[in-house]
Design a protein around this motif. Sequence first.
Motif, mmCIF file in Angstrom:
data_model
loop_
_atom_site.group_PDB
_atom_site.id
_atom_site.type_symbol
_atom_site.label_atom_id
_atom_site.label_comp_id
_atom_site.label_asym_id
_atom_site.label_seq_id
_atom_site.Cartn_x
_atom_site.Cartn_y
_atom_site.Cartn_z
ATOM 1 N N GLY A 111 0.803 -1.206 0.000
ATOM 2 C CA GLY A 111 0.000 0.000 0.000
ATOM 3 C C GLY A 111 0.837 1.256 0.000
ATOM 4 N N PRO A 112 0.179 2.414 0.004
ATOM 5 C CA PRO A 112 0.889 3.696 -0.039
ATOM 6 C C PRO A 112 1.459 4.094 1.313
ATOM 7 C CG PRO A 112 -1.466 4.080 0.088
ATOM 8 C CD PRO A 112 -1.287 2.589 -0.042
ATOM 9 N N VAL A 113 2.462 4.970 1.266
ATOM 10 C CA VAL A 113 3.004 5.608 2.459
ATOM 11 C C VAL A 113 2.743 7.102 2.309
ATOM 12 C CG1 VAL A 113 5.056 6.069 3.837
ATOM 13 C CG2 VAL A 113 4.774 3.841 2.737
ATOM 14 N N ASP A 148 4.995 -5.184 -9.265
ATOM 15 C CA ASP A 148 4.045 -4.992 -8.167
ATOM 16 C C ASP A 148 4.743 -4.464 -6.914
ATOM 17 O OD1 ASP A 148 1.429 -4.960 -7.238
ATOM 18 O OD2 ASP A 148 1.602 -6.915 -6.293
ATOM 19 N N LEU A 149 5.611 -3.502 -7.130
ATOM 20 C CA LEU A 149 6.351 -2.886 -6.037
ATOM 21 C C LEU A 149 5.596 -1.662 -5.529
ATOM 22 C CD1 LEU A 149 9.151 -2.950 -4.486
ATOM 23 C CD2 LEU A 149 9.864 -1.178 -6.126
ATOM 24 N N TRP A 150 5.264 -1.683 -4.241
ATOM 25 C CA TRP A 150 4.545 -0.583 -3.618
ATOM 26 C C TRP A 150 5.455 0.156 -2.652
ATOM 27 C CZ3 TRP A 150 -0.736 0.885 -4.133
ATOM 28 C CH2 TRP A 150 -1.453 0.117 -5.054
ATOM 29 N N ALA A 151 5.010 1.333 -2.231
ATOM 30 C CA ALA A 151 5.796 2.125 -1.291
ATOM 31 C C ALA A 151 6.118 1.328 -0.033
ATOM 32 C CB ALA A 151 5.046 3.406 -0.932
ATOM 33 N N SER A 152 5.150 0.565 0.453
ATOM 34 C CA SER A 152 5.381 -0.236 1.657
ATOM 35 C C SER A 152 6.477 -1.272 1.444
ATOM 36 C CB SER A 152 4.084 -0.924 2.091
ATOM 37 O OG SER A 152 3.595 -1.758 1.057
ATOM 38 N N ASN A 153 6.599 -1.796 0.212
ATOM 39 C CA ASN A 153 7.674 -2.741 -0.084
ATOM 40 C C ASN A 153 9.033 -2.052 -0.074
ATOM 41 O OD1 ASN A 153 5.409 -4.029 -2.502
ATOM 42 N ND2 ASN A 153 5.904 -5.035 -0.558
ATOM 43 N N VAL A 154 9.065 -0.822 -0.595
ATOM 44 C CA VAL A 154 10.303 -0.043 -0.568
ATOM 45 C C VAL A 154 10.741 0.178 0.879
ATOM 46 C CG1 VAL A 154 11.364 2.177 -1.133
ATOM 47 C CG2 VAL A 154 9.803 1.087 -2.767
ATOM 48 N N LEU A 155 9.780 0.511 1.730
ATOM 49 C CA LEU A 155 10.064 0.687 3.159
ATOM 50 C C LEU A 155 10.663 -0.585 3.754
ATOM 51 C CD1 LEU A 155 7.771 2.396 5.772
ATOM 52 C CD2 LEU A 155 8.568 0.082 6.202
ATOM 53 N N THR A 156 10.039 -1.720 3.471
ATOM 54 C CA THR A 156 10.542 -2.997 3.983
ATOM 55 C C THR A 156 11.946 -3.286 3.469
ATOM 56 O OG1 THR A 156 8.289 -3.883 4.101
ATOM 57 C CG2 THR A 156 10.094 -5.472 4.099
ATOM 58 N N ASN A 157 12.159 -3.051 2.164
ATOM 59 C CA ASN A 157 13.458 -3.336 1.554
ATOM 60 C C ASN A 157 14.565 -2.436 2.079
ATOM 61 O OD1 ASN A 157 12.143 -5.257 0.026
ATOM 62 N ND2 ASN A 157 11.981 -3.972 -1.804
ATOM 63 N N ASN A 174 6.059 24.720 16.127
ATOM 64 C CA ASN A 174 5.815 23.365 16.603
ATOM 65 C C ASN A 174 4.827 22.658 15.679
ATOM 66 O OD1 ASN A 174 7.372 23.684 19.100
ATOM 67 N ND2 ASN A 174 5.770 25.120 19.680
ATOM 68 N N TYR A 175 5.199 21.474 15.225
ATOM 69 C CA TYR A 175 4.377 20.725 14.283
ATOM 70 C C TYR A 175 4.241 19.267 14.737
ATOM 71 C CZ TYR A 175 4.922 24.458 10.742
ATOM 72 O OH TYR A 175 4.898 25.647 10.057
ATOM 73 N N VAL A 176 3.150 18.651 14.309
ATOM 74 C CA VAL A 176 2.980 17.207 14.454
ATOM 75 C C VAL A 176 3.178 16.572 13.088
ATOM 76 C CG1 VAL A 176 1.366 15.325 14.973
ATOM 77 C CG2 VAL A 176 1.413 17.365 16.426
ATOM 78 N N LEU A 177 4.096 15.619 13.009
ATOM 79 C CA LEU A 177 4.286 14.817 11.806
ATOM 80 C C LEU A 177 3.397 13.585 11.911
ATOM 81 C CD1 LEU A 177 5.821 13.917 9.189
ATOM 82 C CD2 LEU A 177 7.480 12.825 10.717
ATOM 83 N N ARG A 178 2.508 13.416 10.948
ATOM 84 C CA ARG A 178 1.638 12.228 10.891
ATOM 85 C C ARG A 178 2.130 11.345 9.750
ATOM 86 N NH1 ARG A 178 -2.839 10.217 8.240
ATOM 87 N NH2 ARG A 178 -4.335 9.067 9.545
ATOM 88 N N HIS A 179 2.680 10.197 10.104
ATOM 89 C CA HIS A 179 3.261 9.256 9.145
ATOM 90 C C HIS A 179 2.353 8.026 9.085
ATOM 91 C CE1 HIS A 179 6.282 6.828 7.088
ATOM 92 N NE2 HIS A 179 6.212 5.932 8.056
ATOM 93 N N GLU A 180 2.064 7.540 7.873
ATOM 94 C CA GLU A 180 1.013 6.516 7.747
ATOM 95 C C GLU A 180 1.284 5.539 6.609
ATOM 96 O OE1 GLU A 180 -3.861 6.754 7.155
ATOM 97 O OE2 GLU A 180 -2.575 8.262 6.230
ATOM 98 N N ILE A 181 1.026 4.270 6.885
ATOM 99 C CA ILE A 181 0.922 3.250 5.838
ATOM 100 C C ILE A 181 -0.545 2.842 5.752
ATOM 101 C CG2 ILE A 181 1.542 0.909 5.108
ATOM 102 C CD1 ILE A 181 4.150 1.180 6.616
ATOM 103 N N ILE A 182 -1.058 2.718 4.527
ATOM 104 C CA ILE A 182 -2.397 2.148 4.321
ATOM 105 C C ILE A 182 -2.215 0.810 3.630
ATOM 106 C CG2 ILE A 182 -4.654 2.399 3.245
ATOM 107 C CD1 ILE A 182 -4.357 5.405 3.441
ATOM 108 N N SER A 183 -2.558 -0.254 4.319
ATOM 109 C CA SER A 183 -2.420 -1.601 3.743
ATOM 110 C C SER A 183 -3.674 -1.949 2.958
ATOM 111 C CB SER A 183 -2.186 -2.621 4.854
ATOM 112 O OG SER A 183 -2.055 -3.908 4.296
ATOM 113 N N LEU A 184 -3.462 -2.472 1.750
ATOM 114 C CA LEU A 184 -4.570 -2.741 0.826
ATOM 115 C C LEU A 184 -4.828 -4.229 0.614
ATOM 116 C CD1 LEU A 184 -3.569 -0.095 -1.886
ATOM 117 C CD2 LEU A 184 -5.307 0.171 -0.107
ATOM 118 N N HIS A 185 -4.188 -5.100 1.373
ATOM 119 C CA HIS A 185 -4.306 -6.530 1.090
ATOM 120 C C HIS A 185 -5.732 -7.051 1.297
ATOM 121 C CE1 HIS A 185 -3.555 -6.379 5.408
ATOM 122 N NE2 HIS A 185 -4.051 -7.601 5.511
#
Length: 312
Positions: A111-113, A148-157, A174-185
């Motif tokens: 999924g996307p990051v 079939d390479l997704w952003a989440s795969n790049v992260l894993t690799n 002052n900021y909040v960073l919101r970091h997210e993976i959306i899994s599509l399986h």
Amino acid sequence: MALSNFLPSIIIPALLSAAGVQAHGIASAIVIDSTFYDGYNPSYQWKSPPPTVVGWSVPDDLQNTFIAPNQFNTPDMVCHLGAKPAGAAAPVKGGDVIEVQWTPWPASHKGPVLDYLAKCSGPCETADKTQLKFFKIAEVAWVDQATDLWASNVLTNNNNSWLIRIPEDIEPGNYVLRHEIISLHSAANPNGAQSYPFCYNLAIDSKGTASPAGIPATELYKAADPGIKFDLFSHPTAYMIPGPALYSGALPVSQTKPGPITATATGVYGYTVAANAKAAIPTPAPPAAIPTTLVIAAKAASPAFPKATPVV
């Protein structure tokens, strides 16, 4: 061994075993200019006193679980289950690169990051998460359809790590960073997409003046959005990244394997301008498993903040 340190080793495995759930992963730390800042782990709630970290606490996420589409309009969508503000912030400059470190992420959870920032009206350590307005600073999804390479795969690799570049033109604060993976399986099924959002407090020093408009995290996605309701296994030919448009001042970054960590720090406490930032608090060195031999291709400039304690 203190009882407070011993309890997590008993309680968490027992809860996971009883639930019979497969763990997915958590964003466990960040690295800025080779300095390691610890995030949050649910086991910290049993430590007395709990450590001061830059990651928002998610004590309810004992099973490394996710936010489902039917919860997208709830406060849990902001920074995960029952999230509460972090006790410190990581100092960073506009244009700098942040490495987000994850625990092992399963390759099948494609999924996307996505990455967002929200400016706090005061110290993010006391922010009301329901009042935060997020603007998108990075989005990566389907990288290579042929493999079939997704952003989440790049992260894993890349040793379960992800790089984010902070916009140069935003005003300091002052900021909040919101970091997210959306899994599509499982996203072909109703309510099947899985959002894994994690947040970090940042103290951003910048010469910029831009104040991008944002929206509450509870309004980022809808269950019926094409990028949320998506059949990963029906041989799709395109994917529409969910959420608002990318901020015009967003900066690209090349995803490379992480480089060596040379220092570790807890962070700084609620400030409004860089000159008023308190000194970084030294903490123990990061776990030995963190890589120390790989080098990032392009390294960001060092933040103009008090030096952290070197790792020894």
